[in-house]
Design a protein around this motif. Structure first.
Motif, short mmCIF file in Angstrom:
data_model
loop_
_atom_site.label_atom_id
_atom_site.label_comp_id
_atom_site.label_asym_id
_atom_site.label_seq_id
_atom_site.Cartn_x
_atom_site.Cartn_y
_atom_site.Cartn_z
N ASN A 92 0.83 -1.22 0.00
CA ASN A 92 0.00 0.00 0.00
C ASN A 92 0.86 1.26 0.00
O ASN A 92 0.53 2.25 -0.67
CB ASN A 92 -0.93 0.00 1.21
N ARG A 118 1.20 4.36 -3.07
CA ARG A 118 0.74 5.68 -2.66
C ARG A 118 1.86 6.71 -2.57
O ARG A 118 1.61 7.87 -2.26
CB ARG A 118 0.03 5.59 -1.30
N LYS A 148 3.68 5.52 -7.07
CA LYS A 148 2.37 6.08 -7.42
C LYS A 148 2.26 6.31 -8.93
O LYS A 148 1.21 6.08 -9.53
CB LYS A 148 2.15 7.37 -6.65
N LYS A 208 -5.47 -2.82 -6.89
CA LYS A 208 -6.05 -1.88 -5.94
C LYS A 208 -5.30 -1.92 -4.60
O LYS A 208 -4.58 -2.86 -4.30
CB LYS A 208 -7.53 -2.21 -5.71
N GLN A 209 -5.55 -0.89 -3.81
CA GLN A 209 -5.01 -0.87 -2.46
C GLN A 209 -5.63 -2.03 -1.67
O GLN A 209 -6.82 -2.30 -1.78
CB GLN A 209 -5.34 0.46 -1.78
#
Length: 203
Positions: A163, A167, A172, A183-184
């Motif tokens: 994660n 991010r 990113k 996806k996260q």
């Protein structure tokens, strides 16, 4: 002469592609899929340890039943909780589903509670408490609960790394350009108070 020039251009193009590939790999372009696979592998280990616990339970139930058949209600609760826990599986396709994760962990927590009650029952049966088979199963169960705790911790850390990567820079950017389908992930979350504690199985 023309052929030599064409050959030189091809070599030059290949060198540029090779350089670009090395440059991109050094910039972390492969970090996201690698961390995604690490999170999946960490979850597989969580399931592996839960399965190990489930495999111990039939022998444990049989041993207790041999000494305390009248405790049928407790034995039935363990059997039913085991059945429910093993019926809910989380694979790579459903690992990103927080609702399914909650159901899975709730079922595992229910099984932990049933096992705790079963161990309390043994207090009333001295012959059971001193039985070598029961003592061996108790020891294996304790070890498995510890392994479950470690496996869940490793999964939490793997999800945190993944994660964080998607991010923060430069992950990113790679995520938005190349891996937007990833996806996260939801981290592991306890569903009951003190769920991080292994069931008490010592006497």
């Amino acid at each position: 002469m023309h052929a030599a020039t064409s050959f030189a251009r091809r070599n030059y193009t290949l060198l540029i592609l090779l350089f670009a590939t090395l440059l991109l790999s050094g910039c972390g372009i492969n970090n996201i899929p690698r961390m995604d696979e690490e999170a999946k592998a960490a979850w597989a280990q969580v399931e592996n340890q839960y399965q190990r616990r489930a495999d111990l339970i039939p022998n444990l139930v049989a041993t207790v039943k041999g000494f305390a058949a009248q405790e049928q209600e407790t034995l039935t609760a363990v059997i039913e909780a085991r059945s429910k826990a093993t019926s809910i599986q989380i694979d790579a396709n459903t690992l990103d589903n927080p609702e399914q994760l909650k159901k899975f962990e709730a079922a595992q927590s229910q099984l932990s509670g049933a096992l705790s009650r079963l161990m309390v029952v043994s207090e009333r049966y001295p012959d059971l408490k001193s039985n070598q088979n029961f003592l061996a199963l108790q020891s294996q169960l304790e070890g498995t609960e510890n392994r479950i705790s470690v496996a869940r911790r490793d999964f939490i850390l793997a999800v945190s790394r993944y994660n964080t990567e998607i991010r923060t820079f430069p992950g990113k950017i790679w995520h938005s350009v190349m891996y937007s389908d990833l996806k996260q992930r939801e981290p592991f979350a306890a569903t009951t108070p003190d769920a991080e504690q292994a069931p008490q199985v010592t006497f």
